[in-house]
Design a protein around this motif. Structure first.
Motif, mmCIF file in Angstrom:
data_model
loop_
_atom_site.group_PDB
_atom_site.id
_atom_site.type_symbol
_atom_site.label_atom_id
_atom_site.label_comp_id
_atom_site.label_asym_id
_atom_site.label_seq_id
_atom_site.Cartn_x
_atom_site.Cartn_y
_atom_site.Cartn_z
ATOM 1 N N TYR A 93 0.862 -1.187 0.000
ATOM 2 C CA TYR A 93 0.000 0.000 0.000
ATOM 3 C C TYR A 93 0.898 1.235 0.000
ATOM 4 O O TYR A 93 1.490 1.595 1.025
ATOM 5 N N GLY A 94 1.038 1.877 -1.147
ATOM 6 C CA GLY A 94 1.900 3.044 -1.285
ATOM 7 C C GLY A 94 1.142 4.339 -1.086
ATOM 8 O O GLY A 94 0.158 4.610 -1.795
ATOM 9 N N ARG A 95 1.610 5.164 -0.143
ATOM 10 C CA ARG A 95 0.956 6.432 0.173
ATOM 11 C C ARG A 95 1.978 7.553 -0.006
ATOM 12 O O ARG A 95 3.062 7.516 0.587
ATOM 13 N N VAL A 96 1.633 8.555 -0.802
ATOM 14 C CA VAL A 96 2.525 9.690 -0.999
ATOM 15 C C VAL A 96 1.776 10.968 -0.651
ATOM 16 O O VAL A 96 0.670 11.219 -1.151
ATOM 17 N N THR A 97 2.362 11.732 0.256
ATOM 18 C CA THR A 97 1.780 13.000 0.696
ATOM 19 C C THR A 97 2.894 14.025 0.821
ATOM 20 O O THR A 97 4.075 13.704 0.687
ATOM 21 N N GLY A 98 2.501 15.257 1.109
ATOM 22 C CA GLY A 98 3.495 16.297 1.290
ATOM 23 C C GLY A 98 4.212 16.190 2.616
ATOM 24 O O GLY A 98 5.433 16.158 2.692
ATOM 25 N N LEU A 103 10.265 8.246 -5.060
ATOM 26 C CA LEU A 103 10.517 7.493 -3.831
ATOM 27 C C LEU A 103 9.350 6.586 -3.454
ATOM 28 O O LEU A 103 9.566 5.524 -2.864
ATOM 29 N N VAL A 104 8.119 6.941 -3.823
ATOM 30 C CA VAL A 104 7.041 5.982 -3.576
ATOM 31 C C VAL A 104 7.184 4.798 -4.522
ATOM 32 O O VAL A 104 6.914 3.643 -4.140
ATOM 33 N N VAL A 105 7.670 5.042 -5.749
ATOM 34 C CA VAL A 105 7.933 3.925 -6.663
ATOM 35 C C VAL A 105 9.012 3.010 -6.082
ATOM 36 O O VAL A 105 8.860 1.777 -6.059
ATOM 37 N N GLU A 158 9.867 -7.814 -0.917
ATOM 38 C CA GLU A 158 9.712 -8.450 0.388
ATOM 39 C C GLU A 158 8.451 -9.300 0.431
ATOM 40 O O GLU A 158 8.470 -10.433 0.958
ATOM 41 N N ALA A 159 7.362 -8.793 -0.120
ATOM 42 C CA ALA A 159 6.098 -9.529 -0.103
ATOM 43 C C ALA A 159 6.195 -10.824 -0.889
ATOM 44 O O ALA A 159 5.564 -11.834 -0.535
ATOM 45 N N LYS A 160 6.996 -10.812 -1.934
ATOM 46 C CA LYS A 160 7.191 -12.041 -2.716
ATOM 47 C C LYS A 160 7.835 -13.127 -1.867
ATOM 48 O O LYS A 160 7.537 -14.314 -2.010
ATOM 49 N N ALA A 161 8.722 -12.715 -0.952
ATOM 50 C CA ALA A 161 9.424 -13.675 -0.098
ATOM 51 C C ALA A 161 8.619 -14.065 1.127
ATOM 52 O O ALA A 161 8.679 -15.214 1.589
ATOM 53 N N THR A 162 7.846 -13.108 1.674
ATOM 54 C CA THR A 162 7.184 -13.349 2.966
ATOM 55 C C THR A 162 5.679 -13.567 2.864
ATOM 56 O O THR A 162 5.063 -14.075 3.803
ATOM 57 N N GLY A 163 5.084 -13.114 1.739
ATOM 58 C CA GLY A 163 3.638 -13.183 1.619
ATOM 59 C C GLY A 163 2.913 -12.089 2.377
ATOM 60 O O GLY A 163 1.680 -12.081 2.438
ATOM 61 N N ARG A 164 3.657 -11.134 2.931
ATOM 62 C CA ARG A 164 3.052 -10.044 3.688
ATOM 63 C C ARG A 164 3.407 -8.710 3.037
ATOM 64 O O ARG A 164 4.560 -8.450 2.707
ATOM 65 N N GLY A 165 2.415 -7.861 2.879
ATOM 66 C CA GLY A 165 2.638 -6.557 2.299
ATOM 67 C C GLY A 165 3.119 -5.538 3.317
ATOM 68 O O GLY A 165 3.294 -5.846 4.504
ATOM 69 N N ARG A 166 3.337 -4.350 2.840
ATOM 70 C CA ARG A 166 3.792 -3.226 3.676
ATOM 71 C C ARG A 166 2.988 -1.986 3.320
ATOM 72 O O ARG A 166 2.472 -1.861 2.225
ATOM 73 N N VAL A 167 2.969 -1.024 4.250
ATOM 74 C CA VAL A 167 2.469 0.320 3.970
ATOM 75 C C VAL A 167 3.679 1.211 3.759
ATOM 76 O O VAL A 167 4.569 1.285 4.615
ATOM 77 N N VAL A 168 3.740 1.869 2.610
ATOM 78 C CA VAL A 168 4.856 2.750 2.261
ATOM 79 C C VAL A 168 4.409 4.192 2.483
ATOM 80 O O VAL A 168 3.454 4.659 1.860
ATOM 81 N N ASP A 169 5.078 4.885 3.390
ATOM 82 C CA ASP A 169 4.766 6.274 3.735
ATOM 83 C C ASP A 169 5.815 7.170 3.078
ATOM 84 O O ASP A 169 6.891 7.384 3.622
#
Length: 362
Positions: A112-117, A167-169, A178-189
């Motif tokens: 879940y990629g989130r980009v803000t100011g 940087l969000v890319v 990482e998700a490919k290896a662990t099966g768990r996603g991340r939140v990218v801030d």
């Protein structure tokens, strides 16, 4: 096949960094769906900004996120996606019932990629702002412009695109590995204040060693050095001079008809006088005359091309740096030395068609 072929990414339509990030990911081969606000949900926010260029390579799918049926279909898409990218103010996606926790419950491997100011946290997280405000807070803006004038906005390249979109890319791609290896996603801030500060790393390092001043136009890379700046030519156009290293500087002053004794490179006390001398010399001939004069040398002198001129330059034509209709930058970077491919045009899909196309067994 492109490097990201097979990846499925949901882009919630916005302005600035998310749109650019979606374009980059699609250029690299990801299957991106750009979810736009439907007419039933009111006026689409910035849906036409970017047009054929920034919206290329991925279809637009109209949705009304307040409609339970559309919301359910969007959740189906998210369940089949590898990543989501969004650029709303913190809390907006949560209020729409599409925040990271809800999406992770439906798809644990989702990135879940989130980009803000300002970022998802911090005392300014809920404040409004634009690229210029974010790079002002990070220190990047202070370093740009002339010493006796206010800082000059460096377009929106440093905050929106460099510190935000790119940087969000990077964060999304790292989390996907990482998700490919662990099966768990991340939140990218990805915050533009953080990202534009990161882009200033070199200058913090130089300042820590006493090699960078907070005075604009007094340093090696900010126009303070007479051998690293732009000059006006006789026809009112400009050349860029980037002769940083001594051997390149030697080629520059030779091409200008000077000697090392007349123009010592690192005598900072003499830089002001050298600026004036270089200005007079470059003002004596047209831009393209200077470009031809220095062509094939190590002087690091190039013409400053306008947006209209750049696509016609022989080097850009040879590399197919620009293509498409309207003319636009081609996807970058290249892989395996392959030439740039034609840029695809934007398309539209209905929400039902998008869900059917993305359905996965089990």
């Amino acid at each position: 096949m492109k490097p990201l072929s097979g990846l499925r990414i949901i882009e919630f339509d916005g302005l600035g960094p998310v749109t650019f990030a979606g374009m980059v990911l699609a250029d690299l081969g990801a299957q991106v769906l750009r979810l736009t606000r439907s007419a039933a949900a009111g006026t689409a926010a910035f849906s036409e900004v970017g047009g054929e260029v920034l919206h290329r390579g991925r279809p637009a799918v109209e949705v009304n996120l307040k409609d339970p049926a559309d919301h359910a279909r969007v959740m189906e898409l998210i369940g089949a996606a590898d990543a989501v990218i969004e650029g709303f103010r913190p809390g907006v996606m949560e209020r729409l019932g599409l925040g990271p926790e809800v999406c992770a419950a439906a798809n644990p491997r989702l990135v879940y990629g989130r980009v803000t100011g300002w970022g998802q946290t911090g005392p300014m997280a809920q404040q409004v702002g634009h690229d210029l405000n974010y790079i002002a807070l990070s220190g990047a803006l202070h370093a740009t412009g002339e010493p006796d004038r206010p800082p000059r906005p460096p377009l929106n390249l440093v905050g929106d695109y460099g510190g935000g979109a790119m940087l969000v890319v990077v964060g999304v791609l790292a989390a996907l590995l990482e998700a490919k290896a662990t099966g768990r996603g991340r939140v990218v801030d990805a915050a533009m204040t953080d990202g534009s500060a990161l882009l200033m790393s070199l200058f913090h390092a130089l300042q820590a060693r006493g090699l960078w001043s907070d005075t604009r136009g007094a340093n090696l890379l900010d126009g303070g050095a007479p051998f690293y700046r732009c000059y006006t030519c006789a026809d009112g156009r400009f050349v860029a001079v980037g002769a940083l290293e001594p051997r390149f500087y030697a080629a520059l002053i030779t091409g200008l008809g000077l000697t090392a004794d007349e123009a010592p490179q690192y005598d900072m006390a003499g830089w002001s006088a050298l600026h004036t001398r270089f200005e007079a010399l470059f003002a004596s001939r047209d831009r393209d005359d200077w470009a031809a004069h220095f062509a094939g040398t190590d002087a690091c002198v190039t013409p400053v091309l306008s947006l209209a001129e750049a696509p016609s330059h022989p080097h850009n034509q040879a590399r197919r740096t620009f293509s498409g209709t309207p003319v636009q930058p081609a996807p970058a970077p290249r892989f395996d030395g392959n030439p740039a491919t034609p840029v695809p045009q934007p398309d539209t899909l209905s929400l039902d068609v998008a869900v059917r196309a993305w359905s996965r067994p089990g």
